[in-house]
Design an enzyme around this catalytic site. Structure first.
Site, PDB file in Angstrom:
ATOM      1  N   ASN A   1       0.641  -0.853   0.358  1.00  0.00           N
ATOM      2  CA  ASN A   1      -0.099   0.648   0.308  1.00  0.00           C
ATOM      3  C   ASN A   1       0.571   0.985   0.227  1.00  0.00           C
ATOM      4  O   ASN A   1       1.104   1.747   1.092  1.00  0.00           O
ATOM      5  CB  ASN A   1      -1.234   0.057   1.246  1.00  0.00           C
ATOM      6  CG  ASN A   1      -1.970   0.662   1.238  1.00  0.00           C
ATOM      7  OD1 ASN A   1      -1.491   1.973   0.368  1.00  0.00           O
ATOM      8  ND2 ASN A   1      -2.874   0.750   2.367  1.00  0.00           N
ATOM      9  N   ARG A  54      -2.052  -1.696  -2.737  1.00  0.00           N
ATOM     10  CA  ARG A  54      -3.534  -1.487  -3.515  1.00  0.00           C
ATOM     11  C   ARG A  54      -3.739  -0.254  -3.628  1.00  0.00           C
ATOM     12  O   ARG A  54      -3.173   1.041  -4.462  1.00  0.00           O
ATOM     13  CB  ARG A  54      -3.928  -0.163  -2.111  1.00  0.00           C
ATOM     14  CG  ARG A  54      -4.631   0.674  -1.587  1.00  0.00           C
ATOM     15  CD  ARG A  54      -4.751   1.152  -0.222  1.00  0.00           C
ATOM     16  NE  ARG A  54      -6.032   1.653   0.514  1.00  0.00           N
ATOM     17  CZ  ARG A  54      -6.002   3.221   0.501  1.00  0.00           C
ATOM     18  NH1 ARG A  54      -4.901   2.828   1.327  1.00  0.00           N
ATOM     19  NH2 ARG A  54      -7.468   3.574   0.752  1.00  0.00           N
ATOM     20  N   HIS A  66     -13.165   2.402   0.053  1.00  0.00           N
ATOM     21  CA  HIS A  66     -13.214   1.971   0.950  1.00  0.00           C
ATOM     22  C   HIS A  66     -14.187   0.621   0.774  1.00  0.00           C
ATOM     23  O   HIS A  66     -14.463  -0.566   1.148  1.00  0.00           O
ATOM     24  CB  HIS A  66     -14.471   2.503   2.465  1.00  0.00           C
ATOM     25  CG  HIS A  66     -13.212   3.269   2.926  1.00  0.00           C
ATOM     26  ND1 HIS A  66     -14.354   4.657   3.775  1.00  0.00           N
ATOM     27  CD2 HIS A  66     -11.743   3.246   3.188  1.00  0.00           C
ATOM     28  CE1 HIS A  66     -13.467   5.407   4.599  1.00  0.00           C
ATOM     29  NE2 HIS A  66     -12.052   4.900   4.364  1.00  0.00           N
ATOM     30  N   LEU A 117     -16.111   2.565   9.518  1.00  0.00           N
ATOM     31  CA  LEU A 117     -16.049   4.579  10.324  1.00  0.00           C
ATOM     32  C   LEU A 117     -14.393   4.382  11.322  1.00  0.00           C
ATOM     33  O   LEU A 117     -14.229   3.786  11.802  1.00  0.00           O
ATOM     34  CB  LEU A 117     -16.466   4.345  11.431  1.00  0.00           C
ATOM     35  CG  LEU A 117     -18.478   4.290  11.399  1.00  0.00           C
ATOM     36  CD1 LEU A 117     -18.833   4.401  12.195  1.00  0.00           C
ATOM     37  CD2 LEU A 117     -18.676   5.545  10.312  1.00  0.00           C
ATOM     38  N   GLY A 154     -11.829   8.595   7.419  1.00  0.00           N
ATOM     39  CA  GLY A 154     -12.552   8.542   6.650  1.00  0.00           C
ATOM     40  C   GLY A 154     -13.364   8.079   7.376  1.00  0.00           C
ATOM     41  O   GLY A 154     -12.952   6.030   7.420  1.00  0.00           O
ATOM     42  N   ARG A 171     -12.674  15.660   7.730  1.00  0.00           N
ATOM     43  CA  ARG A 171     -13.936  16.294   6.397  1.00  0.00           C
ATOM     44  C   ARG A 171     -14.925  16.830   6.615  1.00  0.00           C
ATOM     45  O   ARG A 171     -15.356  15.925   7.326  1.00  0.00           O
ATOM     46  CB  ARG A 171     -13.777  14.932   4.923  1.00  0.00           C
ATOM     47  CG  ARG A 171     -12.158  14.546   4.858  1.00  0.00           C
ATOM     48  CD  ARG A 171     -12.260  13.474   3.657  1.00  0.00           C
ATOM     49  NE  ARG A 171     -11.141  12.777   3.639  1.00  0.00           N
ATOM     50  CZ  ARG A 171     -11.295  12.067   4.108  1.00  0.00           C
ATOM     51  NH1 ARG A 171     -12.007  11.173   3.398  1.00  0.00           N
ATOM     52  NH2 ARG A 171      -9.519  11.218   3.798  1.00  0.00           N
ATOM     53  N   MET A 190     -11.139  10.107  17.723  1.00  0.00           N
ATOM     54  CA  MET A 190     -12.607   9.988  18.276  1.00  0.00           C
ATOM     55  C   MET A 190     -11.930   9.698  19.833  1.00  0.00           C
ATOM     56  O   MET A 190     -13.260   9.500  20.328  1.00  0.00           O
ATOM     57  CB  MET A 190     -13.571   8.842  17.977  1.00  0.00           C
ATOM     58  CG  MET A 190     -14.831   8.755  17.955  1.00  0.00           C
ATOM     59  SD  MET A 190     -15.227  10.251  17.782  1.00  0.00           S
ATOM     60  CE  MET A 190     -16.725   9.482  16.315  1.00  0.00           C
ATOM     61  N   GLU A 228      -8.298  -4.925   4.642  1.00  0.00           N
ATOM     62  CA  GLU A 228      -7.972  -4.909   3.098  1.00  0.00           C
ATOM     63  C   GLU A 228      -7.094  -5.581   3.376  1.00  0.00           C
ATOM     64  O   GLU A 228      -6.948  -5.842   2.225  1.00  0.00           O
ATOM     65  CB  GLU A 228      -7.985  -3.265   3.496  1.00  0.00           C
ATOM     66  CG  GLU A 228      -9.807  -2.505   3.326  1.00  0.00           C
ATOM     67  CD  GLU A 228      -9.006  -1.210   4.423  1.00  0.00           C
ATOM     68  OE1 GLU A 228      -8.968  -0.825   5.293  1.00  0.00           O
ATOM     69  OE2 GLU A 228      -9.439   0.101   3.169  1.00  0.00           O
TER      70      GLU A 228
HETATM   71  P1  ADP Z   1      -7.647   5.135   9.125  1.00  0.00           P
HETATM   72  O1  ADP Z   1      -9.094   5.303   8.547  1.00  0.00           O
HETATM   73  O2  ADP Z   1      -6.583   6.718   9.075  1.00  0.00           O
HETATM   74  O3  ADP Z   1      -7.471   3.771   8.729  1.00  0.00           O
HETATM   75  P2  ADP Z   1      -8.251   4.293  11.682  1.00  0.00           P
HETATM   76  O4  ADP Z   1      -9.291   3.164  10.988  1.00  0.00           O
HETATM   77  O5  ADP Z   1      -7.219   3.153  12.218  1.00  0.00           O
HETATM   78  O6  ADP Z   1      -8.352   5.410  10.747  1.00  0.00           O
HETATM   79  O7  ADP Z   1      -9.168   4.536  12.903  1.00  0.00           O
HETATM   80  C1  ADP Z   1      -9.228   5.739  13.566  1.00  0.00           C
HETATM   81  C2  ADP Z   1     -10.190   6.321  14.861  1.00  0.00           C
HETATM   82  O8  ADP Z   1     -10.957   5.742  15.115  1.00  0.00           O
HETATM   83  C3  ADP Z   1      -9.431   7.228  15.279  1.00  0.00           C
HETATM   84  O9  ADP Z   1     -10.802   8.740  15.965  1.00  0.00           O
HETATM   85  C4  ADP Z   1      -9.158   7.051  16.123  1.00  0.00           C
HETATM   86  O10 ADP Z   1      -9.767   8.015  17.609  1.00  0.00           O
HETATM   87  C5  ADP Z   1     -10.446   5.794  16.710  1.00  0.00           C
HETATM   88  N1  ADP Z   1     -10.131   4.812  17.956  1.00  0.00           N
HETATM   89  C6  ADP Z   1      -9.099   3.738  17.617  1.00  0.00           C
HETATM   90  N2  ADP Z   1      -9.354   2.980  18.529  1.00  0.00           N
HETATM   91  C7  ADP Z   1     -10.445   3.419  19.303  1.00  0.00           C
HETATM   92  C8  ADP Z   1     -11.247   2.674  20.498  1.00  0.00           C
HETATM   93  N3  ADP Z   1     -10.571   2.062  21.568  1.00  0.00           N
HETATM   94  N4  ADP Z   1     -12.063   4.316  21.214  1.00  0.00           N
HETATM   95  C9  ADP Z   1     -12.440   4.712  20.710  1.00  0.00           C
HETATM   96  N5  ADP Z   1     -12.118   5.184  18.702  1.00  0.00           N
HETATM   97  C10 ADP Z   1     -10.883   4.364  18.907  1.00  0.00           C
END
Ligand code: ADP
Length: 401
Positions: free
Chosen positions: A7, A93, A182, A211, A214, A243, A285, A386
């Site tokens: 990737n 990818r 995605h 979620l 992105g 975004r 988050m 993925e």
């Molecule tokens: P990306 O789109 O960069 O691949 P990810 O799928 O890794 O992103 O998701 C990142 C998001 O997931 C961030 O907002 C992060 O805070 C949230 N996140 C990761 N672990 C937790 C958790 N234990 N509780 C709540 N949110 C989480």
């Protein structure tokens, strides 16, 4: 069969090596800050005693050519492979496949030229993806290389769903339409759901939610994507980390006319300064959850807005699907944030969606049902993978050769 998944971004390359007989990860790693003096090369692998081991190196990695050379050195040095010829395939990818690629493609000059032609539609992603493909092809010309597109799963959208109500010639002449992204993740979790629900994929209706930083949703009818929230670019749809997701496009003219915004500053505003970050100043988050618990009103508002947008799309996708067998949460937020899952599905029992709070509150590190046993619509948390999906699709292309 050994498949390496790459990737490649503009300044980083993530990689994972799979043994496809049992889908096991033999090694994984990341090359970061390509082009800088303190580039970082990492590998995680299983050593000869069967223990997990790691190597990290810092030093200048000039370009993608060097990055691929280091990946190959690390895989050989750690004895994961003896040489690149041990690989049966490399899966790449590629973010934007446009209307040119509706399925994975064995890389040849024609495919490279196609990905190049799509650069204007994905100027931040396709060039890095392409650099990875070209270097990998050069280093291991006898190993089949397969391009797997983020957009391909959404190639089944009907025209009335993918077209914007703009002059038709913009679709014909400038390729303006919804592509969706995605796709590899939505495809993977919907296949996993079909297995766990013991239903043929081509009979499964699902609403999938990826979620992460992105975020996107997808309506899946009989195993095929029929609508998705992201559009020509990954900016449309849900509220994301930075975004905006859906907004009235006239806001842009208004800001340009009255606040002095330019095309470039509007691009930055919508892609990097909006979303959760725009509302509460933070796009992580986990931190937003803590801020909200401590009484931060903006953080509470950001969460409310995030969940409200998801709920609206669940309603919209329930309407277009008619029958919904399951709703699937995935991605960093979808897999880990039980509050988001609860609040975005709250009050939807009229649509047959009922969450079991006690199960929802548990850690969901593998496939977990979080709906009540009587809920007509099953709600599932399915960790996405993925890289494995890219490896599986690469294997399929190679086996058909
Ligand atoms: P990306 O789109 O960069 O691949 P990810 O799928 O890794 O992103 O998701 C990142 C998001 O997931 C961030 O907002 C992060 O805070 C949230 N996140 C990761 N672990 C937790 C958790 N234990 N509780 C709540 N949110 C989480």
């Amino acid at each position: 069969m050994k498949i390496l998944v790459l990737n490649a971004g503009s300044s980083s390359v993530k990689y994972q090596l799979f043994e496809m007989n049992d889908n096991q990860v033999l090694a994984s790693g990341l090359i970061e800050k390509i082009g800088e003096m303190d580039s970082l090369a990492k590998i995680k692998y299983c050593d000869e005693r069967g223990c997990e081991a790691k190597i990290e190196r810092v030093g200048n990695i000039k370009n993608h050519d060097d990055a691929l050379a280091i990946i190959s050195d690390l895989l050989i040095e750690t004895k994961v492979i003896a040489s690149l010829d041990d690989l049966d395939g490399v899966g790449h990818r590629v973010v934007q496949g446009g209307s040119l690629f509706s399925k994975p493609a064995l890389v040849d000059a024609h495919v490279i030229e196609g990905i190049e032609r799509l650069i204007p539609l994905a100027p931040l992603h396709n060039p890095g993806n392409l650099a990875g493909i070209k270097v990998s092809l050069e280093k291991s010309p006898s190993v089949p290389q397969v391009a797997v597109f983020d957009t391909a799963f959404h190639a089944t959208l009907p025209q009335y769903a993918y077209l914007y109500a703009l002059p038709y010639k913009l679709f014909e002449e400038a390729n303006v339409r919804r592509y969706g992204f995605h796709g590899t993740s939505h495809h993977f979790i919907v296949k996993e759901a079909a297995k766990t629900l013991q239903k043929p994929l081509n009979e499964l209706n699902a609403i999938t939610l990826h979620l992460g930083n992105g975020a996107s949703m997808c309506a899946v009818k009989n195993g095929k994507s029929i609508d998705t929230t992201m559009g020509l670019t990954p900016l449309e749809g849900l509220i994301m980390g930075t975004r905006s997701g859906d907004i009235d496009p006239a806001i842009l003219f208004y800001l340009a006319r009255t606040q002095g915004y330019t095309i470039d500053t509007l691009d930055t505003l919508l892609n990097k300064e909006s979303g959760l970050k725009g509302i509460c100043g933070n796009n992580d988050m986990r931190e937003i959850g803590k801020m909200a618990q401590e009484g931060d009103e903006k953080a509470k508002l950001a969460l409310e807005m995030f969940n409200y947008r998801i709920k609206k799309y669940i309603g919209a996708y329930s309407a277009i699907l008619g029958r919904v067998d399951c709703i699937i949460f995935t991605g960093g937020i979808g897999e880990n944030d039980s509050d988001v899952r609860r609040d975005s599905c709250q009050g939807l029992s009229n649509l047959g969606i009922e969450i079991d709070e006690s199960v929802n509150n548990q850690r969901c590190s593998s496939i977990t049902y979080i709906s009540t046993t009587s809920s007509p619509v099953k709600v599932l948390v399915i960790p996405t993978n993925e890289e494995l999906e890219i490896a599986l699709q690469t294997k399929e292309v190679i086996e058909a050769l």
